[in-house]
Design a protein around this motif. Structure first.
Motif, PDB file in Angstrom:
ATOM      1  N   ALA A   2       0.822  -1.195   0.000  1.00  0.00           N
ATOM      2  CA  ALA A   2       0.000   0.000   0.000  1.00  0.00           C
ATOM      3  C   ALA A   2       0.860   1.251   0.000  1.00  0.00           C
ATOM      4  O   ALA A   2       1.931   1.294   0.585  1.00  0.00           O
ATOM      5  CB  ALA A   2      -0.911  -0.003   1.220  1.00  0.00           C
ATOM      6  N   PHE A   3       0.400   2.256  -0.679  1.00  0.00           N
ATOM      7  CA  PHE A   3       0.953   3.604  -0.568  1.00  0.00           C
ATOM      8  C   PHE A   3      -0.178   4.549  -0.967  1.00  0.00           C
ATOM      9  O   PHE A   3      -1.169   4.135  -1.571  1.00  0.00           O
ATOM     10  CB  PHE A   3       2.185   3.790  -1.448  1.00  0.00           C
ATOM     11  CG  PHE A   3       1.965   3.582  -2.929  1.00  0.00           C
ATOM     12  CD1 PHE A   3       1.582   4.622  -3.757  1.00  0.00           C
ATOM     13  CD2 PHE A   3       2.140   2.328  -3.499  1.00  0.00           C
ATOM     14  CE1 PHE A   3       1.385   4.433  -5.113  1.00  0.00           C
ATOM     15  CE2 PHE A   3       1.953   2.124  -4.860  1.00  0.00           C
ATOM     16  CZ  PHE A   3       1.566   3.182  -5.663  1.00  0.00           C
ATOM     17  N   LEU A 136       6.089   9.868   3.654  1.00  0.00           N
ATOM     18  CA  LEU A 136       5.161   8.984   4.363  1.00  0.00           C
ATOM     19  C   LEU A 136       5.650   7.543   4.474  1.00  0.00           C
ATOM     20  O   LEU A 136       5.156   6.785   5.308  1.00  0.00           O
ATOM     21  CB  LEU A 136       3.802   8.990   3.644  1.00  0.00           C
ATOM     22  CG  LEU A 136       2.995  10.282   3.743  1.00  0.00           C
ATOM     23  CD1 LEU A 136       1.769  10.190   2.855  1.00  0.00           C
ATOM     24  CD2 LEU A 136       2.611  10.594   5.181  1.00  0.00           C
ATOM     25  N   TRP A 137       6.619   7.166   3.635  1.00  0.00           N
ATOM     26  CA  TRP A 137       7.098   5.774   3.653  1.00  0.00           C
ATOM     27  C   TRP A 137       7.676   5.424   5.011  1.00  0.00           C
ATOM     28  O   TRP A 137       8.407   6.203   5.626  1.00  0.00           O
ATOM     29  CB  TRP A 137       8.160   5.572   2.577  1.00  0.00           C
ATOM     30  CG  TRP A 137       8.811   4.218   2.598  1.00  0.00           C
ATOM     31  CD1 TRP A 137       8.339   3.079   2.017  1.00  0.00           C
ATOM     32  CD2 TRP A 137      10.057   3.858   3.224  1.00  0.00           C
ATOM     33  NE1 TRP A 137       9.213   2.036   2.242  1.00  0.00           N
ATOM     34  CE2 TRP A 137      10.272   2.479   2.986  1.00  0.00           C
ATOM     35  CE3 TRP A 137      10.992   4.561   3.964  1.00  0.00           C
ATOM     36  CZ2 TRP A 137      11.391   1.805   3.450  1.00  0.00           C
ATOM     37  CZ3 TRP A 137      12.117   3.898   4.447  1.00  0.00           C
ATOM     38  CH2 TRP A 137      12.308   2.527   4.188  1.00  0.00           C
ATOM     39  N   GLN A 138       7.343   4.213   5.465  1.00  0.00           N
ATOM     40  CA  GLN A 138       7.904   3.671   6.695  1.00  0.00           C
ATOM     41  C   GLN A 138       8.607   2.351   6.380  1.00  0.00           C
ATOM     42  O   GLN A 138       8.198   1.617   5.484  1.00  0.00           O
ATOM     43  CB  GLN A 138       6.812   3.443   7.742  1.00  0.00           C
ATOM     44  CG  GLN A 138       6.186   4.730   8.263  1.00  0.00           C
ATOM     45  CD  GLN A 138       7.184   5.598   8.999  1.00  0.00           C
ATOM     46  OE1 GLN A 138       7.983   5.118   9.804  1.00  0.00           O
ATOM     47  NE2 GLN A 138       7.157   6.897   8.721  1.00  0.00           N
ATOM     48  N   PRO A 139       9.685   2.014   7.109  1.00  0.00           N
ATOM     49  CA  PRO A 139      10.461   0.811   6.783  1.00  0.00           C
ATOM     50  C   PRO A 139       9.624  -0.468   6.793  1.00  0.00           C
ATOM     51  O   PRO A 139       8.640  -0.583   7.530  1.00  0.00           O
ATOM     52  CB  PRO A 139      11.526   0.786   7.887  1.00  0.00           C
ATOM     53  CG  PRO A 139      11.663   2.201   8.320  1.00  0.00           C
ATOM     54  CD  PRO A 139      10.289   2.787   8.202  1.00  0.00           C
ATOM     55  N   LEU A 140      10.049  -1.397   5.961  1.00  0.00           N
ATOM     56  CA  LEU A 140       9.353  -2.675   5.839  1.00  0.00           C
ATOM     57  C   LEU A 140       9.242  -3.378   7.182  1.00  0.00           C
ATOM     58  O   LEU A 140       8.188  -3.937   7.511  1.00  0.00           O
ATOM     59  CB  LEU A 140      10.099  -3.560   4.836  1.00  0.00           C
ATOM     60  CG  LEU A 140       9.558  -4.980   4.624  1.00  0.00           C
ATOM     61  CD1 LEU A 140       8.158  -4.950   4.042  1.00  0.00           C
ATOM     62  CD2 LEU A 140      10.497  -5.773   3.711  1.00  0.00           C
ATOM     63  N   GLY A 147       1.953  -3.333  11.429  1.00  0.00           N
ATOM     64  CA  GLY A 147       0.831  -3.269  10.499  1.00  0.00           C
ATOM     65  C   GLY A 147       0.882  -1.999   9.665  1.00  0.00           C
ATOM     66  O   GLY A 147       1.233  -0.929  10.169  1.00  0.00           O
ATOM     67  N   GLU A 148       0.517  -2.122   8.399  1.00  0.00           N
ATOM     68  CA  GLU A 148       0.590  -0.980   7.502  1.00  0.00           C
ATOM     69  C   GLU A 148      -0.419   0.096   7.841  1.00  0.00           C
ATOM     70  O   GLU A 148      -0.144   1.288   7.664  1.00  0.00           O
ATOM     71  CB  GLU A 148       0.398  -1.444   6.050  1.00  0.00           C
ATOM     72  CG  GLU A 148       1.587  -2.209   5.486  1.00  0.00           C
ATOM     73  CD  GLU A 148       1.533  -2.366   3.973  1.00  0.00           C
ATOM     74  OE1 GLU A 148       0.497  -1.999   3.375  1.00  0.00           O
ATOM     75  OE2 GLU A 148       2.534  -2.836   3.399  1.00  0.00           O
ATOM     76  N   GLU A 149      -1.604  -0.285   8.351  1.00  0.00           N
ATOM     77  CA  GLU A 149      -2.629   0.716   8.622  1.00  0.00           C
ATOM     78  C   GLU A 149      -2.203   1.691   9.706  1.00  0.00           C
ATOM     79  O   GLU A 149      -2.523   2.879   9.643  1.00  0.00           O
ATOM     80  CB  GLU A 149      -3.943   0.033   9.003  1.00  0.00           C
ATOM     81  CG  GLU A 149      -4.613  -0.687   7.836  1.00  0.00           C
ATOM     82  CD  GLU A 149      -5.975  -1.246   8.225  1.00  0.00           C
ATOM     83  OE1 GLU A 149      -6.423  -0.992   9.361  1.00  0.00           O
ATOM     84  OE2 GLU A 149      -6.584  -1.924   7.383  1.00  0.00           O
ATOM     85  N   SER A 150      -1.477   1.198  10.696  1.00  0.00           N
ATOM     86  CA  SER A 150      -1.049   2.086  11.775  1.00  0.00           C
ATOM     87  C   SER A 150       0.217   2.857  11.436  1.00  0.00           C
ATOM     88  O   SER A 150       0.403   3.996  11.880  1.00  0.00           O
ATOM     89  CB  SER A 150      -0.825   1.282  13.065  1.00  0.00           C
ATOM     90  OG  SER A 150       0.221   0.340  12.896  1.00  0.00           O
ATOM     91  N   THR A 151       1.098   2.262  10.645  1.00  0.00           N
ATOM     92  CA  THR A 151       2.354   2.944  10.330  1.00  0.00           C
ATOM     93  C   THR A 151       2.227   3.876   9.124  1.00  0.00           C
ATOM     94  O   THR A 151       2.923   4.881   9.041  1.00  0.00           O
ATOM     95  CB  THR A 151       3.480   1.927  10.037  1.00  0.00           C
ATOM     96  OG1 THR A 151       3.043   1.023   9.014  1.00  0.00           O
ATOM     97  CG2 THR A 151       3.835   1.149  11.287  1.00  0.00           C
ATOM     98  N   GLU A 152       1.355   3.536   8.200  1.00  0.00           N
ATOM     99  CA  GLU A 152       1.156   4.361   7.002  1.00  0.00           C
ATOM    100  C   GLU A 152      -0.344   4.597   6.784  1.00  0.00           C
ATOM    101  O   GLU A 152      -0.952   4.027   5.878  1.00  0.00           O
ATOM    102  CB  GLU A 152       1.770   3.690   5.774  1.00  0.00           C
ATOM    103  CG  GLU A 152       3.276   3.522   5.847  1.00  0.00           C
ATOM    104  CD  GLU A 152       3.864   2.874   4.615  1.00  0.00           C
ATOM    105  OE1 GLU A 152       4.982   3.248   4.250  1.00  0.00           O
ATOM    106  OE2 GLU A 152       3.207   2.000   4.012  1.00  0.00           O
ATOM    107  N   PRO A 153      -0.946   5.445   7.607  1.00  0.00           N
ATOM    108  CA  PRO A 153      -2.409   5.573   7.605  1.00  0.00           C
ATOM    109  C   PRO A 153      -2.995   6.378   6.449  1.00  0.00           C
ATOM    110  O   PRO A 153      -4.199   6.284   6.199  1.00  0.00           O
ATOM    111  CB  PRO A 153      -2.689   6.267   8.942  1.00  0.00           C
ATOM    112  CG  PRO A 153      -1.450   7.057   9.222  1.00  0.00           C
ATOM    113  CD  PRO A 153      -0.322   6.224   8.683  1.00  0.00           C
ATOM    114  N   VAL A 154      -2.200   7.182   5.751  1.00  0.00           N
ATOM    115  CA  VAL A 154      -2.745   8.002   4.665  1.00  0.00           C
ATOM    116  C   VAL A 154      -3.119   7.096   3.492  1.00  0.00           C
ATOM    117  O   VAL A 154      -2.280   6.358   2.970  1.00  0.00           O
ATOM    118  CB  VAL A 154      -1.746   9.085   4.223  1.00  0.00           C
ATOM    119  CG1 VAL A 154      -2.309   9.882   3.043  1.00  0.00           C
ATOM    120  CG2 VAL A 154      -1.420  10.016   5.388  1.00  0.00           C
TER     121      VAL A 154
END
Length: 516
Positions: A2-3, A136-140, A147-154
């Motif tokens: 997701a992005f 906005l990118w956060q490390p893998l 979880g992607e929803e909490s680390t990259e919520p946009v």
């Protein structure tokens, strides 16, 4: 994967008002005085009367009339000086999107205004979007743990444009940049050579890009002897064993162009027997940035599926480990091209990996239509010393004849992915000359590249000689344009190789040049 997806918005008046689909408005502009939207201008002026920071720095303004109740105004500063460029829009968008995210926005609308009437700023909105995605990118590892929803919520970013945007291209480019950031920025155990290969296999599964992984030790020893020498001390540790990852794309129709890429994927560089000391090993998990950029570009290719284009890439994913079986200086190792290479220093391992990859790609290029060959690597500290945060493009005669580097630099300037043209000179070939009849080429000297004259140019001469590309110069029967791309200065933001965010350079410049 997701992005924040780009979504176009053509009606500004309705989009910025409360009750629209957006939950924040981000305004990026040199200033607000020339705004033709009354609501935005009045909101800014009202806040400016009570807060002198408005118009001087990125700031969150509260208004019940604005979508989501939030207006983030991020000024770019002056844009009329000779040295200003489109990156000012990306820089402002980075600050603004983080502010919007932290305020709770999930679907912000990005508005770019006050763009100078100059071709240099024609892609200001797109560059601002790419800058926002970068921020906005956060490390893998973080996404996998939390979880992607909490680390990259946009979820998405609206783009207000007066004209038509190529959202398909823009989304494909950001997908590629995300792959590049993931591969470059992930720690050395999570992204060891086998894990690197596995990530590529998963990423391209079911796509138009076919992936083949070479893992057999005997085959690597025979077909990639320089690469295998670098990996020699790692082969007894299963999770660190080397991989060659070959990716191929064949577009619909007869090939009109052929692009061939070699990527340096040193998943951890200890320096080998010439050990990195005094803290210089920290950050060396990012020494795979060149391979990451190659994979990222292939992801953009897979998304766009351009017709009449053939792309072949080989990545050498290797750990330069230390141990009783480590290769050492003074060894003479015959490359895949048959060149006898004397090892000058084991910490100059990336060029050894690339030489064998380039030799294989050289064979692919023979007879191919309009073939161009590239190597991408975080190769030398000299590139960062010479050019700072800019990508260094060093090309051979046929490439210079085609103005390949200059065209990449020109487009990189327009798209916020800048670089500098460098030159290969006779001194570079003299530097790597053999000192006896026992060998054909010297890999390097024993001083740091950053204090070596022409420290990022002479490795390109080594690559040309060790890979057999010297036989494909301007005066040869089959000239082959070749460009070495050193991203040691541009591969991470701020030059912080341990903590800086991977930049995904030069994916945007390459995509702008070859995929538009």
């Amino acid at each position: 994967m997701a992005f924040p997806l780009p979504k176009d918005e053509s009606n500004l008046d309705s989009a910025i008002t409360s009750g629209s689909q957006w939950d924040a408005v981000i305004l990026v502009a040199p200033d607000h005085k020339g705004l033709d939207n009354l609501l935005l201008r009045q909101t800014i002026e009202a806040h400016q009367r009570i807060d002198a920071r408005v118009g001087q720095e990125a700031i969150l303004l509260i208004s019940s009339e604005i979508a989501g109740g939030r207006l983030i105004y991020a000024p770019t500063g002056a844009l009329n000086r000779d040295y200003d460029d489109v990156r000012s829009f990306a820089d402002a968008a980075k600050k603004a999107i983080v502010m919007a995210r932290d305020a709770g926005a999930r679907k912000p609308l990005l508005v770019v205004a006050g763009v100078p009437d100059s071709r240099l700023y024609q892609y200001s909105l797109e560059v601002a979007y790419l800058g926002a995605c970068q921020a906005l990118w956060q490390p893998l590892e973080a996404r996998e743990a939390l979880g992607e929803e909490s680390t990259e919520p946009v979820e998405c970013i609206g783009l207000y444009a007066r004209g038509k945007l190529d959202l398909t291209w823009l989304q494909a480019v950001e997908a590629g940049r995300r792959v590049a950031r993931d591969l470059c920025g992930t720690e050395p155990e999570r992204m060891s050579p086998p894990k690197f290969a596995e990530y590529c296999e998963q990423t391209f599964a079911g796509s138009a890009v076919k992936v083949r992984v070479i893992a057999d030790d005997a085959q690597l020893r025979q077909d990639y002897p320089l690469l295998h020498a670098v990996a020699r001390a790692s082969t007894h540790v299963e999770r660190h064993q080397p991989r060659v990852i070959r990716m191929e794309y064949q577009g619909e129709g007869e090939p009109q162009r052929t692009l061939l890429f070699a990527g340096k994927g040193i998943t951890y560089d200890t320096g080998g027997a010439d050990l990195k000391v005094d803290g210089h090993m920290a950050g060396m998990s990012r020494d795979k940035g060149g391979a990451a950029a190659v994979a990222g570009f292939m992801q953009t290719v897979a998304r766009l599926k351009p017709k009449g284009l053939r792309v072949v890439a080989e990545i050498g994913a290797v750990r330069n480990s230390i141990g009783s079986d480590a290769f050492v200086a003074d060894e003479i190792i015959k490359s895949h091209a048959g060149t006898r290479v004397r090892i000058g220093n084991t910490d100059a391992e990336g060029r050894l990996v690339l030489a064998d990859l380039l030799s294989h790609l050289r064979e692919d290029a023979k007879g191919a239509t309009d073939a161009k060959l590239f190597s991408i690597a975080t190769l030398t500290g000299h590139a960062a010393r010479a050019f700072g945060p800019y990508t260094a493009y060093v090309e051979n005669g046929p490439s210079r004849d085609h103005q390949c580097a200059q065209k990449l630099v020109d487009l990189g300037d327009l798209w916020g992915d800048p670089g500098e043209v460098s030159r290969s000179r006779r001194e570079d070939f003299h530097f790597i000359r053999p000192r006896s009849k026992a060998d054909d080429v010297l890999s390097c000297n024993n001083a740091a590249s950053s204090v070596t004259a022409r420290g990022h140019q002479f490795p390109m001469a080594f690559l040309v000689r060790a890979s057999g590309l010297e036989e494909h110069g301007l005066s040869s029967a089959e000239p082959l344009p070749y460009m070495h791309i050193d991203i040691a200065g541009s591969g991470v933001e701020g030059g912080d190789w341990q903590h800086g965010m991977p930049s995904a350079a030069p994916v945007v410049a390459l995509a702008a040049r070859y995929l538009r």
